[in-house]
Design a protein around this motif. Structure first.
Motif, short mmCIF file in Angstrom:
data_model
loop_
_atom_site.label_atom_id
_atom_site.label_comp_id
_atom_site.label_asym_id
_atom_site.label_seq_id
_atom_site.Cartn_x
_atom_site.Cartn_y
_atom_site.Cartn_z
N TRP A 33 0.93 -1.24 -0.07
CA TRP A 33 -0.01 0.16 0.00
C TRP A 33 0.65 1.24 0.07
CZ3 TRP A 33 -4.60 1.08 -1.46
CH2 TRP A 33 -5.70 0.16 -1.40
N ARG A 45 0.41 17.34 -11.69
CA ARG A 45 -1.01 17.57 -11.25
C ARG A 45 -0.81 17.74 -9.62
NH1 ARG A 45 -3.30 12.73 -11.79
NH2 ARG A 45 -1.75 11.66 -12.58
N ASP A 93 -3.97 16.64 -7.43
CA ASP A 93 -4.23 15.14 -7.33
C ASP A 93 -3.03 14.53 -6.29
OD1 ASP A 93 -6.20 15.53 -8.90
OD2 ASP A 93 -5.58 14.04 -10.51
N ARG A 102 -2.18 8.09 5.04
CA ARG A 102 -3.24 7.33 5.75
C ARG A 102 -2.52 5.94 6.07
NH1 ARG A 102 -9.08 7.76 5.77
NH2 ARG A 102 -9.78 5.74 6.31
#
Lengths: 278, 287, 145
Positions: free
Chosen positions: A211, A227, A230, A241
Motif C-alpha cells: 500500500w 497535477r 491530485d 493514511r
C-alpha cells in the motif's frame, strides 16, 4: 455455712466465665466450618457474631483476619484490605501482624495496585522484627512485578532467594518471548511493514509495504505530471493514511504479542502453578 | 428452710447450669435476646442484609412492632421493596408505629420507581399517615418532577414545599411543560434551502459550516469538471454533492431530535440531582 | 422515559449500596492482563442486504481498513456506523446517515462536549441516535462487562 455459700457462688461465676469462653471457641469452630464450606457471606455473619459477643480481645485479630479472607474469596478486595488492616492493628504478636500485612500485599497484587504493594513490601523489609522473613517479602515483591507486567524486575526479586527457580525461569521465558515495541516502530518508520514482520505478522507487513509503495508511486507520479492537486490529495488521503496505519500496526502487533506472552504465563500461574499464589 | 438446704440448692443449680451449658454450648449466641442485640448492632452498622436474617429468626418467636419495623426497613434499605411494603403493611393496624410504617410504606413505593402505584395509593388516600402528611405530599410532587409527564397544576405541585425552594421548582415545571425544543422539520427545511443552516438552528455551528463547505466545494468541482469536459469527474462530484446535500438535510433533522433529547436528559439529571441532594425532602426518623 | 428514570434510580441505589447489601458468592480473580476491546465489524443480518454488506465489509477489512490505521475519532467507526445504520433502517436512510456522519467526521473543530467519551477513548456516536426516533437516543455508552 455462709462462707460456704459464698464459695459456691464464686465457683458458679467462675464456671460460667469458663463456659462462656468455651462457647466463643465453639462458635468460632462453627464459623470456621461455614468458611470451609465456601459460604463466605454467611461465614462473615458468624465471625461478626463472635466479634460482637466476645469481650476477650485476643480473638479480634484472628476474627478480622477470617472476615478479610471471606471478602477476598468473594473478590471484594477493598473490603478484604480494610479487615486485614484491622487484623494487623489488633495483632497480639509479630507473627500475626506479619501475616496480616502480607495478606494486604497479596490483595494489592490481585487488584493490581502495584505501587502500594511495593511500598508495603519495602516497609516490611525495613522492619527489623521481620529480618528472618526476607525471602517471603522478595517472593511477593516478585509477584507484584509479574502482575504489573514487569518480568525483568520480577526475575530479579525471585533470584534473591534460592527457592524460586521455577518462577525465575517463567519470568525469563516471558522476557525472551517479548519483542521491543520501540524497535518495531522505528523499523516501520524506515521500511513500512518491517515492524509487523518483526512481530510475526508477515502478511500484514507485506500488505502495508504494498500500500505504501503504491500510494507513494501514485503521489510522485501526480506531482511529476504537474497535477499538484491530485498529488496532495493522494498524499494526504492515501499515502499518509497507510503510512500512519503502518506505524500503528507495528506498535499494536508488538504490544499484542507481548501481551500474549505475558498472559500465557499468567494463565499458567493462575491454573497450574503449585506454589503459594496471591 | 435451713442453711444446708440453701447450700444444697446452690450446688444443684451449679450442676444444672454446667450440664445445660455443655449440652448447648452455642445456645447463648442464638438465644432470642442475644440475637436481637446482635441484629440491632448489625442494623446500626448499616449491615442491613445480615440484620434481616437475624430479625427473621427472631420474629419466628417474638413479634413486636420495633423488630417488625426494623425488619421491614432493612428490606427498604437493601432495595427489596416488595418485601418491605408487605412488612410495613402488617404494622398499619393497632401498632404504635403505624404512622411511621405508613410513611415508610410510601417510601418503598417511591424508591421502587413505580410511580403509578405510588399515585394510586396517594390519590385513593390509602394508608396516608396523618403525622407525615406533608412529606407524602412532597414525595407525590417529586414523582411528577422525576417522571416529567402529566404534571398537575403548578400550585398543587409546589404547595407542599418551603418558600425557599419554590422558585427552582417552578422553573423545573416550566421547563417540563414548555421545553425550548427545536423542530426537526424546520431544521430539515432550513438545510434544504441552505445546506447546513438546519445545524446552525440546532446549535451545531461548526458541523453546519463543514456541511455547507463540503456541499459547495463538491458542487463547484462538479460544475468545474463539466465545464472542462471531464464527464466522469463531473458526475463523480455531482454524486458527492448530492451525498453531502442529502446528508445535511437528514443530519439537521437528526440533530434537532438529539437537541430535544439532550434537553430532556439534562433536565432529568438536574432534577434528579436536586432532589437527591436534598434527600427528597424526607425527615430523619431514627427507629 | 419512565424506564430511564427507573434504571437510573436502580443504578443510583446500587452505587451507594454496600458490598453486603446483596448476597455474594465466592469468585475467582483473573490474573490476565486486561484485553483491548475490538469493535465487531460484521452484521448478523442474514438477508441479501446483510450478506452483501458482510462481503463488502470483509473485502474492506482485508484490503484496506486493516492497514490504514485508526483514523476515526468516533466509536463505532464510520464503516461500522454505516453497516449498523443500514441494519437499523434501510439502504437509503443508511446512506443519508452515513453522509451526515462523514460530514461530522470532517469537522476538525469537533465540539467535544457534544459527544460523551467511550472507554476506548473515542467519541461515542451510535447510529441509534440518528434514526429520528427519540426513544432510541442514548448519550452514555453501556458496557457489557
Amino acid at each position: 455455712m455462709r462462707s460456704y455459700i459464698k464459695y459456691v457462688f464464686v465457683g458458679l461465676l467462675f464456671f460460667k466465665s469458663v463456659l462462656a469462653q468455651n462457647s466463643v471457641d465453639a462458635q468460632l469452630d462453627y464459623a470456621n466450618k461455614i468458611f470451609e464450606s465456601s459460604k463466605y457471606f454467611d461465614a462473615i455473619t458468624e465471625y461478626k457474631r463472635v466479634l460482637f459477643f466476645s469481650s476477650d480481645k485476643k480473638y479480634y485479630s484472628k476474627l478480622y483476619y477470617q472476615i478479610a479472607l471471606c471478602y477476598k474469596a468473594g473478590a471484594h478486595l477493598d473490603e478484604a484490605i480494610k479487615y486485614f488492616v484491622l487484623s494487623e492493628k489488633h495483632a497480639s504478636n509479630d507473627s500475626l501482624a506479619f501475616n496480616a500485612k502480607i495478606e494486604i500485599i497479596r490483595c494489592n497484587i490481585l487488584r493490581k495496585s502495584t505501587a502500594r504493594a511495593l511500598q508495603l513490601c519495602n516497609e516490611l523489609e525495613d522492619d527489623i522484627r521481620f529480618a528472618s522473613k526476607k525471602d517471603e517479602i522478595y517472593y511477593w515483591r516478585g509477584w507484584a512485578f509479574m502482575f504489573a507486567d514487569d518480568w525483568e524486575n520480577a526475575a530479579k526479586c525471585f533470584s534473591q532467594s534460592k527457592d524460586y527457580n521455577e518462577l525465575i525461569m517463567l519470568c525469563g521465558q516471558v522476557v525472551k518471548d517479548k519483542v521491543s515495541v520501540t524497535f518495531a516502530k522505528v523499523i516501520s518508520y524506515i521500511l513500512p511493514g518491517a515492524g509487523q514482520i518483526y512481530s510475526g505478522k508477515i502478511f500484514s507487513g507485506l500488505m502495508s509495504l504494498v500500500w505504501s509503495l503504491a500510494a507513494g508511486y501514485l503521489t510522485v507520479n501526480a506531482f511529476m505530471a504537474n497535477r499538484a492537486f491530485d498529488g496532495l490529495l493522494i498524499a494526504e488521503l492515501v499515502w499518509l493514511r497507510f503510512y500512519r496505519g503502518n506505524l500503528e500496526n507495528a506498535e499494536d502487533f508488538a504490544v499484542e504479542k507481548n501481551m500474549l506472552a505475558a498472559n500465557k504465563t499468567l494463565k499458567y500461574l493462575e491454573n497450574e502453578y503449585k506454589g503459594v499464589k496471591p | 428452710m435451713t442453711k444446708t438446704h440453701i447450700a444444697f440448692m446452690s450446688f444443684f443449680l451449679l450442676i444444672v447450669s454446667i450440664a445445660k451449658s455443655q449440652t448447648n454450648v452455642q445456645s447463648d449466641f442464638f438465644s432470642n435476646n442475644n440475637r436481637l442485640k446482635f441484629a440491632n448492632h448489625l442494623y446500626n452498622e448499616k449491615d442491613y442484609l445480615r440484620a434481616l436474617g437475624e430479625y427473621k429468626e427472631i420474629l419466628k418467636l417474638v413479634d413486636n412492632d420495633t423488630i417488625r419495623f426494623r425488619f421491614a426497613n432493612s428490606f427498604l434499605k437493601v432495595g427489596r421493596y416488595d418485601e418491605a411494603a408487605q412488612n410495613f403493611k402488617t404494622l398499619f393496624v393497632s401498632s404504635k408505629l403505624q404512622e411511621e410504617a405508613k410513611f415508610s410504606y410510601y417510601q418503598t413505593l417511591f424508591f421502587s420507581g413505580d410511580y403509578n402505584d405510588f399515585r394510586i395509593n396517594y390519590d385513593g388516600g390509602f394508608y396516608l399517615p396523618q403525622k407525615y402528611y406533608k412529606v407524602i405530599d412532597r414525595l407525590n410532587s417529586a414523582t411528577y418532577f422525576l417522571q416529567q409527564a402529566n404534571l398537575p397544576g403548578e400550585s398543587k405541585l409546589i404547595k407542599p414545599f418551603d418558600d425557599s425552594v419554590q422558585t427552582k421548582l417552578i422553573y423545573f415545571s416550566q421547563m417540563i411543560k414548555n421545553p425550548p425544543k427545536k423542530n426537526p422539520v424546520t431544521a430539515a427545511l432550513l438545510s434544504a434551502a441552505i445546506p447546513g443552516a438546519g445545524k446552525f438552528y440546532s446549535g451545531e455551528i461548526t458541523d453546519g459550516l463543514i456541511a455547507l463547505g463540503a456541499t459547495l466545494l463538491s458542487g463547484f468541482l462538479a460544475v468545474n469538471n463539466f465545464q472542462n469536459n471531464h464527464q466522469f469527474r463531473g458526475w463523480l462530484f455531482t454524486g458527492l454533492t448530492a451525498f453531502f446535500y442529502g446528508g445535511s438535510i437528514y443530519g439537521s433533522a437528526a440533530s434537532a431530535k438529539i437537541y430535544n433529547a439532550k434537553l430532556k436528559s439534562d433536565l432529568n439529571k438536574e432534577i434528579k440531582l436536586y432532589f437527591e441532594e436534598r434527600n427528597y425532602f424526607l425527615p430523619k426518623i431514627e427507629l | 422515559m419512565k424506564k430511564l428514570v427507573y434504571i437510573s434510580f436502580l443504578w443510583a441505589s446500587f452505587s451507594f449500596a454496600q458490598t453486603d447489601w446483596q448476597k455474594w458468592e465466592a469468585k475467582d480473580i483473573s490474573y490476565l492482563l486486561p484485553a483491548k476491546n475490538e469493535q465487531k465489524l460484521l452484521t448478523r443480518n442474514s438477508s441479501l442486504v446483510g450478506t452483501v454488506l458482510n462481503s463488502l465489509k470483509s473485502v474492506y477489512s482485508f484490503t484496506i481498513s486493516n492497514y490504514d490505521g485508526d483514523n476515526c475519532p468516533f466509536t463505532p467507526t464510520c464503516a461500522v456506523f454505516f453497516v449498523e445504520s443500514v441494519e437499523r433502517t434501510n439502504i437509503a436512510a443508511g446512506i443519508l446517515m452515513f453522509a451526515d456522519r462523514f460530514t461530522r467526521d470532517m469537522n476538525f473543530l469537533k465540539d467535544t462536549y457534544r459527544y460523551s467519551l467511550h472507554k476506548n477513548g473515542k467519541h461515542f456516536d451510535p447510529p441509534s441516535n440518528y434514526t429520528l426516533n427519540s426513544h432510541q437516543i442514548i448519550f452514555e455508552p453501556e458496557y457489557n462487562d
